[in-house]
Design an enzyme around this catalytic site. Structure first.
Site, PDB file in Angstrom:
ATOM      1  CB  ALA A   1     -13.387   0.472  -2.423  1.00 52.13           C
TER       2      ALA A   1
ATOM      3  CG  HIS B   1      -8.656  -4.258  -4.358  1.00 48.46           C
ATOM      4  ND1 HIS B   1      -7.480  -4.894  -3.980  1.00 48.46           N
ATOM      5  CD2 HIS B   1      -8.211  -2.986  -4.062  1.00 48.46           C
ATOM      6  CE1 HIS B   1      -6.650  -4.412  -3.164  1.00 48.46           C
ATOM      7  NE2 HIS B   1      -7.128  -3.096  -3.118  1.00 48.46           N
TER       8      HIS B   1
ATOM      9  CG  HIS C   1      -9.181  -5.754   0.135  1.00 48.67           C
ATOM     10  ND1 HIS C   1      -9.426  -4.857  -0.906  1.00 48.67           N
ATOM     11  CD2 HIS C   1      -8.629  -4.898   0.955  1.00 48.67           C
ATOM     12  CE1 HIS C   1      -9.112  -3.688  -0.615  1.00 48.67           C
ATOM     13  NE2 HIS C   1      -8.618  -3.654   0.658  1.00 48.67           N
TER      14      HIS C   1
ATOM     15  N   GLY D   1      -1.399  -6.577   3.557  1.00 46.43           N
ATOM     16  CA  GLY D   1      -0.736  -6.706   2.487  1.00 46.43           C
ATOM     17  C   GLY D   1       0.848  -6.132   2.456  1.00 46.43           C
ATOM     18  CD  GLU D   2       5.295  -9.109   1.877  1.00 46.45           C
ATOM     19  OE1 GLU D   2       5.587  -9.116   0.611  1.00 46.45           O
ATOM     20  OE2 GLU D   2       5.770 -10.014   2.707  1.00 46.45           O
ATOM     21  CE  LYS D   3      -1.681  -1.429  -2.240  1.00 43.95           C
ATOM     22  NZ  LYS D   3      -1.501   0.497  -1.790  1.00 43.95           N
TER      23      LYS D   3
ATOM     24  CD  GLN E   1      -1.702   0.197   6.816  1.00 45.96           C
ATOM     25  OE1 GLN E   1      -2.253   1.010   6.650  1.00 45.96           O
ATOM     26  NE2 GLN E   1      -1.999  -1.192   6.302  1.00 45.96           N
TER      27      GLN E   1
END
Length: 253
Positions: free
Chosen positions: A28, A30, A33, A143-145, A149
């Site tokens: 999915a 976006h 990514h 990613g830092e979002k 994690q």
């Protein structure tokens, strides 16, 4: 671009590759990514992306069943992005003997998202470890979002002496501030209009309790909003869609 559907094909493709960049995803795809992939393709000559919706990191079966999947569109995006190969294994390739072994972390994984999603980070760390063992990347891009994690994966790499360098990439946002996420596809038009207030509330000059009250008044259900080291971490529900985000403390109170 090669599409590698099983471990044998992956190993055969990997055999003659030298320096390799790796971007693990659940599909999915976006722009977030694609920014990871752009960073990878600018840094190394050979880039592999994986697409695998990992069942062990979902704490609710409904969330797994409704997770957006768009393989045909994803493969077209990856081709345009200049990726060398994509690994699209089936569950039985990644878990050939079921879920007998896990990678568990006993401190950070129990806080924030881990406190609200039992077993989530065990599933994440286990599948990332498996993918690292299969792919043997030199660099891996995250990613830092997903800040919690990211910190857990960095710690796992250090503690298990894995020969891979973790590259953190900034959160990619819409112009309205909403952090890009595959789950955004599940938001209704009305929820999409409201969702940017999540980020706006995080960066506004209010104390934490005021931020929580404001989010609740707007219609968000707050899972948590807490400080971790130099970041403010938060997770909310908008309808039945869970959104996470974080901001550096110098952008919030």
């Amino acid at each position: 671009m090669r599409v590698l559907k099983d471990i044998e094909a992956l190993h055969s493709w990997r055999r003659d590759k030298q320096e390799l960049g790796f971007v693990p995803t659940m599909g999915a795809l976006h722009d977030g990514h694609l920014q990871l992939i752009k960073k990878a393709t600018q840094s190394v000559d050979c880039v592999l992306v994986s697409i695998f919706v990992n069942p062990t990191q979902f704490d609710q079966q409904q969330d797994l069943e409704t997770y957006p999947q768009s393989l045909k569109e994803d493969l077209a995006l990856l081709t345009d992005a200049g990726v060398d190969a994509v690994f699209v294994p089936h569950e039985h390739h990644i878990y050939p003997q079921g879920h007998r072994f896990d990678i568990c972390e006993n401190e950070l994984s129990r806080l924030f998202c881990g406190a609200h999603r039992k077993g989530h980070f065990t599933g994440v760390l286990t599948v990332v470890m498996k993918l690292f063992q299969l792919v043997r990347p030199d660099f891996a891009y995250f990613g830092e979002k997903d800040y919690q994690q990211l910190q857990l994966i960095k710690a796992m790499v250090r503690d298990f002496f894995l020969p891979v360098k973790i590259i953190a990439c900034p959160t990619v946002r819409n112009q309205d501030g909403l952090a890009l996420s595959s789950r955004n596809r599940r938001l209704s038009p009305e929820e999409l209009n409201l969702a940017p207030m999540f980020y706006q509330t995080l960066i506004d000059d209010d104390d934490i309790e005021s931020k929580i009250s404001r989010l609740q008044a707007l219609g968000f259900r707050v899972d948590y909003l807490q400080v971790y080291e130099d970041h403010l971490l938060a997770a909310v529900y908008l309808g039945d869609v869970r959104l996470i985000d974080n901001v550096p403390l110098n952008k919030s109170t």
